[in-house]
Design a protein around this motif. Structure first.
Motif, mmCIF file in Angstrom:
data_model
loop_
_atom_site.group_PDB
_atom_site.id
_atom_site.type_symbol
_atom_site.label_atom_id
_atom_site.label_comp_id
_atom_site.label_asym_id
_atom_site.label_seq_id
_atom_site.Cartn_x
_atom_site.Cartn_y
_atom_site.Cartn_z
ATOM 1 N N GLU A 396 -50.316 36.906 3.154
ATOM 2 C CA GLU A 396 -50.847 38.210 3.579
ATOM 3 C C GLU A 396 -52.294 38.398 3.165
ATOM 4 O OE1 GLU A 396 -48.367 41.377 2.262
ATOM 5 O OE2 GLU A 396 -46.502 40.356 2.819
ATOM 6 N N LEU A 397 -52.771 37.647 2.163
ATOM 7 C CA LEU A 397 -54.158 37.758 1.718
ATOM 8 C C LEU A 397 -55.120 37.031 2.652
ATOM 9 C CD1 LEU A 397 -53.565 37.122 -2.090
ATOM 10 C CD2 LEU A 397 -53.726 39.320 -0.908
ATOM 11 N N ARG A 398 -54.584 36.274 3.577
ATOM 12 C CA ARG A 398 -55.438 35.535 4.509
ATOM 13 C C ARG A 398 -56.196 36.504 5.412
ATOM 14 N NH1 ARG A 398 -53.317 30.497 8.240
ATOM 15 N NH2 ARG A 398 -55.341 29.954 9.196
ATOM 16 N N VAL A 399 -57.472 36.228 5.615
ATOM 17 C CA VAL A 399 -58.315 37.103 6.441
ATOM 18 C C VAL A 399 -57.906 36.974 7.905
ATOM 19 C CG1 VAL A 399 -60.670 37.635 7.151
ATOM 20 C CG2 VAL A 399 -60.216 36.898 4.801
ATOM 21 N N HIS A 400 -57.640 38.111 8.538
ATOM 22 C CA HIS A 400 -57.244 38.116 9.942
ATOM 23 C C HIS A 400 -57.643 39.447 10.573
ATOM 24 C CE1 HIS A 400 -53.923 39.989 7.712
ATOM 25 N NE2 HIS A 400 -53.679 40.690 8.814
ATOM 26 N N LYS A 401 -57.682 39.476 11.880
ATOM 27 C CA LYS A 401 -58.013 40.709 12.607
ATOM 28 C C LYS A 401 -56.772 41.558 12.772
ATOM 29 C CE LYS A 401 -62.080 39.390 15.314
ATOM 30 N NZ LYS A 401 -62.646 39.291 16.677
ATOM 31 N N GLU A 420 -59.780 48.993 18.867
ATOM 32 C CA GLU A 420 -60.386 49.104 17.551
ATOM 33 C C GLU A 420 -59.724 48.084 16.624
ATOM 34 O OE1 GLU A 420 -60.210 53.024 16.075
ATOM 35 O OE2 GLU A 420 -61.134 53.940 17.841
ATOM 36 N N CYS A 421 -60.501 47.110 16.215
ATOM 37 C CA CYS A 421 -59.994 46.052 15.345
ATOM 38 C C CYS A 421 -60.805 46.019 14.061
ATOM 39 C CB CYS A 421 -60.058 44.687 16.033
ATOM 40 S SG CYS A 421 -59.016 44.551 17.510
ATOM 41 N N GLU A 422 -60.157 45.580 13.003
ATOM 42 C CA GLU A 422 -60.829 45.417 11.719
ATOM 43 C C GLU A 422 -60.239 44.211 11.009
ATOM 44 O OE1 GLU A 422 -57.962 48.623 9.384
ATOM 45 O OE2 GLU A 422 -60.118 48.970 9.524
ATOM 46 N N LEU A 423 -61.025 43.679 10.073
ATOM 47 C CA LEU A 423 -60.556 42.533 9.306
ATOM 48 C C LEU A 423 -59.580 43.005 8.227
ATOM 49 C CD1 LEU A 423 -63.827 40.449 8.853
ATOM 50 C CD2 LEU A 423 -61.927 39.997 10.409
ATOM 51 N N ALA A 424 -58.466 42.293 8.099
ATOM 52 C CA ALA A 424 -57.454 42.606 7.097
ATOM 53 C C ALA A 424 -57.274 41.412 6.178
ATOM 54 C CB ALA A 424 -56.134 42.975 7.764
ATOM 55 N N GLY A 425 -56.542 41.623 5.100
ATOM 56 C CA GLY A 425 -56.392 40.596 4.090
ATOM 57 C C GLY A 425 -57.390 40.802 2.972
ATOM 58 N N TYR A 426 -57.550 39.810 2.114
ATOM 59 C CA TYR A 426 -58.522 39.925 1.040
ATOM 60 C C TYR A 426 -59.832 39.293 1.484
ATOM 61 C CZ TYR A 426 -60.926 39.488 -3.357
ATOM 62 O OH TYR A 426 -61.875 39.575 -4.343
ATOM 63 N N LEU A 427 -60.891 40.090 1.497
ATOM 64 C CA LEU A 427 -62.176 39.649 2.041
ATOM 65 C C LEU A 427 -63.095 39.051 0.979
ATOM 66 C CD1 LEU A 427 -62.902 42.720 4.378
ATOM 67 C CD2 LEU A 427 -61.666 40.607 4.895
ATOM 68 N N GLY A 428 -62.747 39.146 -0.285
ATOM 69 C CA GLY A 428 -63.598 38.602 -1.333
ATOM 70 C C GLY A 428 -63.422 37.096 -1.492
ATOM 71 N N VAL A 452 -51.955 27.988 3.077
ATOM 72 C CA VAL A 452 -51.757 29.358 3.565
ATOM 73 C C VAL A 452 -52.998 30.220 3.391
ATOM 74 C CG1 VAL A 452 -49.283 29.248 3.157
ATOM 75 C CG2 VAL A 452 -50.767 30.161 1.378
ATOM 76 N N LEU A 453 -53.941 29.801 2.515
ATOM 77 C CA LEU A 453 -55.198 30.531 2.321
ATOM 78 C C LEU A 453 -56.369 29.570 2.495
ATOM 79 C CD1 LEU A 453 -54.640 32.864 -0.783
ATOM 80 C CD2 LEU A 453 -54.790 33.524 1.606
ATOM 81 N N PRO A 454 -56.699 29.232 3.725
ATOM 82 C CA PRO A 454 -57.780 28.256 3.923
ATOM 83 C C PRO A 454 -59.147 28.758 3.460
ATOM 84 C CG PRO A 454 -57.080 29.211 6.019
ATOM 85 C CD PRO A 454 -56.105 29.675 4.987
ATOM 86 N N GLU A 455 -59.315 30.084 3.286
ATOM 87 C CA GLU A 455 -60.604 30.607 2.823
ATOM 88 C C GLU A 455 -60.837 30.359 1.342
ATOM 89 O OE1 GLU A 455 -58.279 32.564 4.158
ATOM 90 O OE2 GLU A 455 -58.964 32.961 6.208
#
Length: 516
Positions: A396-401, A420-428, A452-455
């Motif tokens: 769920e922490l993965r950044v997604h729209k 209206e879309c926004e980025l969700a997940g953890y952005l840091g 699961v968290l490629p960022e």
């Protein structure tokens, strides 16, 4: 005289043939009625061996008779009278036994495929009971391991009052709140305390980077009050109340090691807007995580010692039984080396580290602070949090729209490309350091996080273990800080005017205006 001589010769030849050691040929002139003593000994030894063979054969025959008798009793008395489907015993115990066997069926996974579970586990149980009895009766058992006495220390922690009436103990290191360029909050791992922080970090390094390090005791650990119903959300809320109480007004970083990272994951999930980034060293994830692949799960469990697997299984299925093992393990008046205490398999660098006096002194003091309340329940709760179903998925922490399409108007807008879309997940930023020789939190857990968290930024550390890169390593601490914060800039220097200085400046300004 000739007849006796012939008889003696015949007797000697027969005796030699029986001993399979033929005597040298004797002439009538050298023959004698007396047999030398050296030739009499084999007769005696042969007789003794014969008696032994008869005794062994007799005992083996009796064993076979007893085994057949036991089988007959089993077949006639037990199976025909007590273990048939119509017997009273089977009717009463079949239901509870089926439930218990179903819950214990997972233990059969530890057996080879060609082993009968009933026979195998009966043998294992018997050996376990015998070993337990031997340990309990061994008067020298206490002297076999080098144990250290646990000392009690007076309370010294700073504490804050939480909204629910509990007190939370914390420890403040580094620069002051007003000068901090980078606030760091660090939850501790299992059987640790707020005193851990970054073990062995130099105050000069914290000053050089302008870091304020705030560590705290988890509920029931150290000097923090227990939480009767704690979960991951309450853990994140404790962190939020803590940073607000110690004047951390901006975003802060979370830093964690090992099992302490489960609370860092919770903070990233429930209060992401307050966190600037995360630094995780050998982060723990749920070993029963359903999203792990079979290969990741297998390579995780195969690194652990049998007793560690057993403790995880107890925490997952029978957590109430943990109190017995915890009371005998780390709550008595003495404790052992860290790998003995946790049943850990350590790598080469970790083995060298835990024998150093600085580490032993730190480990003893940190453990003493952790168990100072003598209450087992917080430790059981912590173990259950690690292995039970988490309130969230790391994925769920993965950044997604995330697009808003709940109402009819929003749905109509989406038809014309105005959703209206926004980025969700953890952005840091999330940085993870993982020793490839880590046998406590195996690299397979890191590989699951990377999938699961490629960022997340993964830093793989060859030849490093679970402790070696984080404990008492000045060079490692510098690399971690430089990776997180870049070039050291020191603390923030702010000139705060006092009320007297401000009034004086205003008075001078008014005087100058009047003169003009």
């Amino acid at each position: 005289m000739a007849e006796p001589r012939g008889t003696t010769t015949w007797w000697s030849e027969e005796l030699a043939s029986l001993m399979e050691n033929p005597l040298p040929e004797q002439t009538p002139s050298t023959a004698s009625f007396e047999v030398p003593k050296s030739e009499q000994e084999p007769v005696t030894e042969s007789g003794e061996e014969s008696l032994k063979e008869h005794a062994v054969g007799f005992l083996m025959a009796w064993c076979e008779i007893l085994m057949e008798f036991g089988r007959g009793c089993r077949d006639i008395i037990l199976q025909q009278n007590f273990l048939n489907e119509d017997s009273y015993v089977v009717k009463k115990l079949s239901g509870p036994w089926s439930k218990v066997s179903k819950r214990l069926r997972f233990l059969n996974d530890f057996l080879p495929e060609d082993r009968d579970p009933v026979q195998a586990w009966s043998i294992v149980l018997t050996v376990f009971l015998l070993a337990f009895a031997a340990i309990s009766l061994d008067s020298n058992h206490e002297t076999l391991t080098k144990a250290v006495m646990v000392r009690m220390h007076p309370p010294i922690a700073s504490r804050i009052l939480l909204p629910d009436g509990r007190y939370l103990a914390y420890h403040d290191q580094g620069v002051s709140a007003g000068r901090a360029r980078f606030p760091l909050v660090a939850p501790h791992s299992f059987l640790s305390s707020r005193l851990a922080g970054i073990p062995g970090v130099k105050p000069l390094l914290l000053e050089e980077y302008g870091v304020r390090l705030v560590t705290y005791d988890l509920p029931g650990f150290g000097e923090s009050d227990p939480h009767p119903n704690r979960n991951f959300n309450s853990s994140a809320m404790d962190v939020l109340h803590l940073v607000n109480a110690v004047n951390v007004t901006d975003k802060f970083w979370v830093l964690c090691h090992s099992s302490g990272c489960i609370h860092a994951w919770a903070s990233l999930r429930y209060i992401p807007e307050r966190i600037a980034g995360a630094a995780m060293l050998a982060p723990m994830v749920n070993p029963y995580e359903s999203h792990m692949t079979k290969d990741e799960m297998k390579r995780t469990w195969e690194k652990w010692l049998p007793r560690r697997k057993y403790m995880y299984s107890l925490a997952y299925r029978f957590p109430k039984l943990l109190s017995f093992f915890y009371r005998r393990s780390f709550l008595p008046e003495k404790h052992d080396r860290i790998d003995k205490q946790f049943s850990l398999s350590l790598g080469k660098k970790d083995e060298i580290l835990v024998d150093e006096p600085a580490f032993q002194e730190f480990w003893q003091r940190d453990l003493e602070e952790s168990v100072r309340q003598g209450n087992m329940q917080p430790f059981i709760e912590e173990a259950v949090l690690q292995v039970s179903k988490w309130d969230f998925d790391i994925e769920e922490l993965r950044v997604h729209k995330k697009c808003r399409t709940g109402s009819l108007l929003l749905w109509l807008k989406s038809m014309y490309g105005q959703t209206e879309c926004e980025l969700a997940g953890y952005l840091g930023r999330i940085h993870i350091w993982q020793g490839l020789d880590d046998r406590v939190v195996p690299p397979s857990m890191m590989e699951y996080i990377q999938r699961v968290l490629p960022e997340a930024v993964i830093h793989k550390l060859p030849n490093e273990g679970h402790l070696s890169y984080y404990f008492f390593c000045d060079e490692c601490h510098k690399k971690i800080f430089s990776t997180l914060f870049g070039t050291p800039q020191g603390p923030i220097e702010r000139h705060e005017e006092t009320a007297f200085e401000k009034n004086t400046e205003d008075a001078l300004h008014v005087s100058v205006s009047d003169m003009e």
